[in-house]
Design a protein around this motif. Structure first.
Motif, PDB file in Angstrom:
ATOM      1  N   VAL A 199       0.840  -1.206   0.000  1.00 45.90           N
ATOM      2  CA  VAL A 199       0.000   0.000   0.000  1.00 45.90           C
ATOM      3  C   VAL A 199       0.871   1.250   0.000  1.00 45.90           C
ATOM      4  N   ILE A 200       1.910   1.242   0.839  1.00 52.56           N
ATOM      5  CA  ILE A 200       2.808   2.395   0.906  1.00 52.56           C
ATOM      6  C   ILE A 200       3.504   2.603  -0.437  1.00 52.56           C
ATOM      7  N   HIS A 201       3.949   1.517  -1.052  1.00 56.11           N
ATOM      8  CA  HIS A 201       4.625   1.617  -2.352  1.00 56.11           C
ATOM      9  C   HIS A 201       3.682   2.172  -3.424  1.00 56.11           C
ATOM     10  N   GLU A 202       2.426   1.703  -3.420  1.00 52.25           N
ATOM     11  CA  GLU A 202       1.460   2.190  -4.409  1.00 52.25           C
ATOM     12  C   GLU A 202       1.188   3.681  -4.213  1.00 52.25           C
ATOM     13  N   ILE A 203       1.094   4.107  -2.943  1.00 48.08           N
ATOM     14  CA  ILE A 203       0.883   5.536  -2.675  1.00 48.08           C
ATOM     15  C   ILE A 203       2.094   6.336  -3.136  1.00 48.08           C
ATOM     16  N   ASP A 204       3.283   5.818  -2.852  1.00 49.79           N
ATOM     17  CA  ASP A 204       4.511   6.498  -3.240  1.00 49.79           C
ATOM     18  C   ASP A 204       4.580   6.662  -4.763  1.00 49.79           C
ATOM     19  N   MET A 205       4.291   5.603  -5.496  1.00 44.34           N
ATOM     20  CA  MET A 205       4.347   5.650  -6.958  1.00 44.34           C
ATOM     21  C   MET A 205       3.302   6.624  -7.510  1.00 44.34           C
ATOM     22  N   LEU A 206       2.113   6.591  -6.938  1.00 42.40           N
ATOM     23  CA  LEU A 206       1.043   7.472  -7.411  1.00 42.40           C
ATOM     24  C   LEU A 206       1.402   8.932  -7.161  1.00 42.40           C
ATOM     25  N   MET A 207       1.922   9.227  -5.960  1.00 43.00           N
ATOM     26  CA  MET A 207       2.298  10.606  -5.633  1.00 43.00           C
ATOM     27  C   MET A 207       3.457  11.087  -6.492  1.00 43.00           C
ATOM     28  N   SER A 208       4.419  10.207  -6.747  1.00 44.19           N
ATOM     29  CA  SER A 208       5.624  10.613  -7.482  1.00 44.19           C
ATOM     30  C   SER A 208       5.353  10.844  -8.957  1.00 44.19           C
ATOM     31  N   THR A 221       3.972  17.223  13.167  1.00 46.40           N
ATOM     32  CA  THR A 221       3.999  18.678  12.990  1.00 46.40           C
ATOM     33  C   THR A 221       4.633  18.960  11.634  1.00 46.40           C
ATOM     34  N   ILE A 222       3.858  19.583  10.740  1.00 47.74           N
ATOM     35  CA  ILE A 222       4.308  19.799   9.362  1.00 47.74           C
ATOM     36  C   ILE A 222       4.213  21.284   9.040  1.00 47.74           C
ATOM     37  N   ASN A 223       5.315  21.879   8.642  1.00 48.96           N
ATOM     38  CA  ASN A 223       5.326  23.278   8.216  1.00 48.96           C
ATOM     39  C   ASN A 223       5.014  23.354   6.720  1.00 48.96           C
ATOM     40  N   LEU A 224       4.071  24.207   6.382  1.00 51.67           N
ATOM     41  CA  LEU A 224       3.639  24.332   4.989  1.00 51.67           C
ATOM     42  C   LEU A 224       3.916  25.739   4.477  1.00 51.67           C
ATOM     43  N   GLU A 225       4.339  25.828   3.212  1.00 56.15           N
ATOM     44  CA  GLU A 225       4.547  27.115   2.555  1.00 56.15           C
ATOM     45  C   GLU A 225       4.085  27.021   1.109  1.00 56.15           C
ATOM     46  N   THR A 226       3.541  28.105   0.616  1.00 57.17           N
ATOM     47  CA  THR A 226       3.217  28.212  -0.808  1.00 57.17           C
ATOM     48  C   THR A 226       3.267  29.676  -1.195  1.00 57.17           C
ATOM     49  N   PHE A 281      -6.331  13.721  -2.836  1.00 49.57           N
ATOM     50  CA  PHE A 281      -5.422  14.018  -1.737  1.00 49.57           C
ATOM     51  C   PHE A 281      -6.005  13.563  -0.400  1.00 49.57           C
ATOM     52  N   THR A 282      -7.288  13.817  -0.211  1.00 46.15           N
ATOM     53  CA  THR A 282      -7.921  13.464   1.065  1.00 46.15           C
ATOM     54  C   THR A 282      -7.947  11.955   1.256  1.00 46.15           C
ATOM     55  N   LEU A 283      -8.314  11.216   0.206  1.00 43.08           N
ATOM     56  CA  LEU A 283      -8.360   9.756   0.317  1.00 43.08           C
ATOM     57  C   LEU A 283      -6.971   9.179   0.574  1.00 43.08           C
ATOM     58  N   LEU A 284      -5.949   9.744  -0.063  1.00 46.35           N
ATOM     59  CA  LEU A 284      -4.588   9.265   0.178  1.00 46.35           C
ATOM     60  C   LEU A 284      -4.148   9.572   1.607  1.00 46.35           C
ATOM     61  N   ASN A 314       5.106  15.091   2.463  1.00 46.65           N
ATOM     62  CA  ASN A 314       5.052  15.529   1.069  1.00 46.65           C
ATOM     63  C   ASN A 314       3.626  15.783   0.598  1.00 46.65           C
ATOM     64  N   LEU A 315       2.721  14.914   1.017  1.00 43.02           N
ATOM     65  CA  LEU A 315       1.328  15.073   0.605  1.00 43.02           C
ATOM     66  C   LEU A 315       0.759  16.384   1.127  1.00 43.02           C
ATOM     67  N   PHE A 316       1.027  16.691   2.389  1.00 42.29           N
ATOM     68  CA  PHE A 316       0.521  17.943   2.962  1.00 42.29           C
ATOM     69  C   PHE A 316       1.163  19.149   2.291  1.00 42.29           C
ATOM     70  N   ARG A 317       2.457  19.070   2.039  1.00 41.52           N
ATOM     71  CA  ARG A 317       3.140  20.213   1.418  1.00 41.52           C
ATOM     72  C   ARG A 317       2.602  20.497   0.023  1.00 41.52           C
ATOM     73  N   ASN A 318       2.328  19.448  -0.729  1.00 41.69           N
ATOM     74  CA  ASN A 318       1.786  19.647  -2.081  1.00 41.69           C
ATOM     75  C   ASN A 318       0.313  20.056  -2.067  1.00 41.69           C
ATOM     76  N   SER A 319      -0.374  19.784  -0.969  1.00 42.84           N
ATOM     77  CA  SER A 319      -1.815  20.049  -0.920  1.00 42.84           C
ATOM     78  C   SER A 319      -2.144  21.505  -0.600  1.00 42.84           C
ATOM     79  N   PHE A 320      -1.143  22.302  -0.211  1.00 40.64           N
ATOM     80  CA  PHE A 320      -1.363  23.700   0.170  1.00 40.64           C
ATOM     81  C   PHE A 320      -1.215  24.552  -1.081  1.00 40.64           C
ATOM     82  N   VAL A 321      -2.330  24.996  -1.666  1.00 40.50           N
ATOM     83  CA  VAL A 321      -2.302  25.676  -2.964  1.00 40.50           C
ATOM     84  C   VAL A 321      -3.045  27.008  -2.904  1.00 40.50           C
ATOM     85  N   VAL A 322      -2.688  27.892  -3.826  1.00 37.78           N
ATOM     86  CA  VAL A 322      -3.423  29.151  -4.010  1.00 37.78           C
ATOM     87  C   VAL A 322      -4.574  28.863  -4.964  1.00 37.78           C
ATOM     88  N   GLU A 323      -5.782  28.825  -4.419  1.00 39.05           N
ATOM     89  CA  GLU A 323      -6.951  28.493  -5.237  1.00 39.05           C
ATOM     90  C   GLU A 323      -7.344  29.642  -6.149  1.00 39.05           C
TER      91      GLU A 323
END
Length: 743
Positions: free
Chosen positions: A219-228, A441-446, A262-265, A310-319
């Motif tokens: 499962v972790i490998h499939e998530i990694d491949m999908l995200m990458s 604890t995850i620091n996010l920037e965009t 993103f939410t399901l992952l 990585n998922l959280f960092r990529n999920s922070f976007v300017v809509e």
């Protein structure tokens, strides 16, 4: 014809595009039933003005109520049901955020205009074609399918962990039961048999532990491949579509679908994390030589945490990119001390995060710009993300009261503000926050796309040209030194973007003939421009040959002219506009005398003129063009009225209107009749109409043409008609033929 009526006449392939952006957020039934009312409201302004948006929302509900009363009398049960549902939706979904419905309707109207413009183009432009790539659509479906499969796999692994837990509890119970027996009892044959059974159970436990760890690893490998791979590409594609939409291109959809992925992952990763925690708990209760949990679990947990970061960092976007409410169609151009809005979204929508994430906005943080100017943000620059402000329930935050303020330099004066220096300086609005969840604890920037800071509204046209060129030429979101060496742009792509300026700003794009004229103006008489590269300087910095202005300033002035003075005529397609004088004469020379066309002036900024064909007594063809009308003259008299009432006085002083047919052969009144401010009326007698003893006057545009000249002459200025001129006109024409509207 209303815009909605034009939409309904499109081919099926374009109607399918229209169907895609009407959903429960703004049902098509309302668009259809209230077409004219909807098109008559200023939704773009309301999208950035909460008070105005609330008024429009209330009026929209009133309009729905009126339709509901009408269909109730007709006993149309289905429509009654749908309208009641829509009314409930409008009241419940948008009452707390009326600007959202204004944004939705504004976007729908704009997308309709873009599709109408695309339908009038013989060939789809290269940029739009790339955005609608079938490969991209196939990848989107694959991403959604794989995310769903990963979620199912994680849930199935939950069942395996539960089975493992039950098996271990049974083993614990049976093992402790044996351990509690007396030593003599342990030597019995029955107990020895039980010990063999326990050994077999331990072997099964070992096998199941390895199996569960293997499934978690997959499962972790499939998530990694999908995200990458695919998910990263999807996100980059969405950001590119957003760039194109910001400069007038097709609306960018797909963010809700990305949020779902993103939410399901994230849910799957947190589920795997809980499974690893459960294995750690089982480990504390039972371990043995060769136990796979202490060896594999730390590595798997580290990988899960890495993927979550990585998922959280990529999920922070300017809509929604920074935009001044006063200029909704010019995003990323910000004026000092003027408020702008910007909206951010976290694509991982978890209830635990509602109101828990505070976002801070800054400008030019940790970046070096080519500018000597420095800015700070005034206003509320820290806000919490929540699910209540957005109609679709997304986890987002909208800053509505930020203002950029320029700081003085150390020398006590502001930075260099040359004519092009300011509008080629790029700046960045940055946002930062911190997510604390389940021990992480995850620091996010965009950051926003690069913005241009102006201090005077006169800098807006060139600033917008910079935004167009940047987003056309690169998908790099943060190349603030771009204009140190701006790349050339493909002319075919640039022309497509220029057509978008017209479709998004004034409701009708440019056809191939109009684009050909612009191409010739940019590069001379060579019309094979598919691979032609155009420089930034030629587009926006170098003056046109023999003129005191650049190509872009000339085009921007035309957009402004259309928007403020001839918009209905442009939308109806009656303004040819972009046609050279040479081409104009070729088109008119074989037409009936009195045939005319409308074109934009090439020598005057923001001017429009008309040329008609005439025939001399000897049979020769002659052409007459009036001096271009600019915004000053058009503010005094509507252009449609000018066309209706325009007169020329020949050498024998007989006034007549030479304009009979709009090119190619449309009767003038048929084309422009509905745009006349009012129908000509019988003029009042001096004793009736003159207030305080004055003789009433009307405005009529008049030109004088000499019979012995075939050269075009300029018209006289628009002046009040004197009684003596009126007497001459009455002598030759009926009153209804010569009077203009007295408003």
């Amino acid at each position: 014809m209303s815009q909605w009526s034009q939409v309904q006449q499109l081919e099926i392939k374009f109607l399918e595009q229209v169907d895609q952006f009407y959903d429960d957020n703004f049902p098509m039934e309302i668009r259809h039933l209230l077409a004219q009312w909807i098109e008559s409201q200023d939704w773009e302004a309301a999208a950035n003005n909460e008070a105005m948006a609330m008024i429009l929302l209330q009026n929209l509900i009133i309009q729905v109520d009126e339709q509901l009363d009408r269909v109730s009398q007709e006993k149309n049960l289905l429509l009654i049901h749908n309208l009641k549902r829509v009314r409930k939706l409008l009241q419940g979904k948008y009452h707390g955020n009326p600007m959202h419905i204004a944004v939705i309707i504004s976007n729908c109207l704009r997308e309709e205009r873009r599709i109408l413009a695309a339908a009038s183009m013989p060939v789809q432009g290269p940029l739009e074609k790339s955005l609608q790539n079938s490969v991209v659509s196939e990848r989107q479906r694959n991403v959604e399918h794989k995310v769903s499969a990963i979620k199912n796999s994680a849930q199935m692994t939950d069942q395996d962990v539960k089975y493992l837990e039950d098996l271990q509890e049974e083993f614990d119970f049976r093992y402790k039961t044996i351990q509690s027996l007396e030593q003599n009892d342990k030597n019995s044959a029955l107990i020895k048999q039980e010990m063999l059974a326990l050994q077999a159970m331990l072997n099964t436990l070992d096998y199941k532990r390895k199996e569960v760890l293997s499934k978690i690893g997959r499962v972790i490998h499939e998530i990694d491949m999908l995200m990458s791979n695919m998910l990263t590409e999807e996100l980059l594609d969405w950001k590119r579509r957003q760039q194109i939409a910001c400069i007038g291109g097709p609306l960018h959809g797909g963010l809700d679908q990305l949020q779902n992925c993103f939410t399901l992952l994230a849910e799957s990763l947190f589920q795997v994390r809980r499974q690893l925690e459960k294995l750690d708990e089982l480990l504390t209760r039972l371990t043995y030589d060769g136990d796979p949990i202490p060896v594999q679990r730390p590595q798997l947990l580290e990988k899960v945490n890495f993927l979550l970061y990585n998922l959280f960092r990529n999920s922070f976007v300017v809509e929604r990119q920074p935009c001044m409410p006063t200029h909704p169609q010019r995003p990323m151009v910000l004026k000092t001390l003027i408020q702008f809005t910007v909206k951010l979204r976290l694509l991982i929508k978890l209830p635990e995060l509602n109101y828990q994430i505070r976002v801070k906005a800054t400008i030019d943080k940790n970046v070096s710009t080519v500018s000597n100017r420095r800015f700070v943000l005034c206003g509320t620059h820290v806000k919490a993300m929540n699910m209540d402000e957005s109609a679709n329930g997304s986890l987002s935050v909208e800053f509505r009261h930020l203002q950029p303020k320029e700081m003085k330099t150390s020398a006590g004066s502001k930075g260099n503000e040359g004519p092009h220096m300011v509008t080629e300086e790029l700046h960045s609005i940055s946002f930062e926050t911190q997510v604390c969840l389940y021990g992480l604890t995850i620091n996010l920037e965009t950051s926003s796309l690069p913005v241009v800071m102006i201090s005077n509204v006169s800098q807006l046209p060139n600033a917008w040209a910079s935004i167009i060129w940047y987003n056309l030429s690169t998908n790099d979101p943060q190349n603030l030194s771009f204009f140190n060496n701006p790349p050339a742009a493909t002319l075919s792509q640039l022309l497509e973007v220029l057509s978008w300026q017209f479709s998004s700003y004034v409701g009708r794009g440019l056809n191939s003939e109009q684009l050909n004229m612009l191409a010739e103006k940019l590069m001379g008489q060579q019309v094979s421009y598919n691979d032609y590269q155009l420089s930034w300087a030629k587009f926006c910095k170098e003056h046109l040959p023999g003129k005191s202005f650049t190509f872009w300033i000339w085009l921007e002035a035309i957009l402004d002219l259309i928007k403020k003075h001839i918009l209905p005529l442009w939308i109806d397609g009656y303004v040819m506009g972009f046609v050279s004088k040479e081409k104009e004469r070729i088109l008119l020379k074989d037409k009936t005398p009195g045939t005319f066309l409308l074109r934009f002036s090439e020598s005057n900024l923001g001017g429009i003129t008309f040329t008609w064909v005439d025939q001399l007594e000897n049979g020769d063809v002659t052409f007459h063009s009036v001096e271009p009308y600019n915004k000053g003259r058009l503010s005094a008299l509507p252009f449609a009225d000018i066309l209706r009432d325009y007169k020329v006085i020949m050498a024998d002083n007989v006034p007549e209107n030479p304009l009979k047919y709009l090119y190619p052969d449309i009767p003038k009144d048929k084309a422009f009749g509905k745009h006349y401010s009012c129908q000509p009326n019988e003029v009042s007698k001096p004793s009736d109409g003159g207030g305080k003893g004055y003789v009433p006057s009307v405005f009529i545009p008049v030109s004088k043409i000499l019979n012995d000249s075939t050269e075009p002459h300029s018209p006289s200025d628009l002046l009040p008609m004197s009684p003596s001129v009126y007497a001459v006109l009455r002598e030759h024409l009926s009153p209804t033929a010569i009077e203009t509207a007295v408003s």
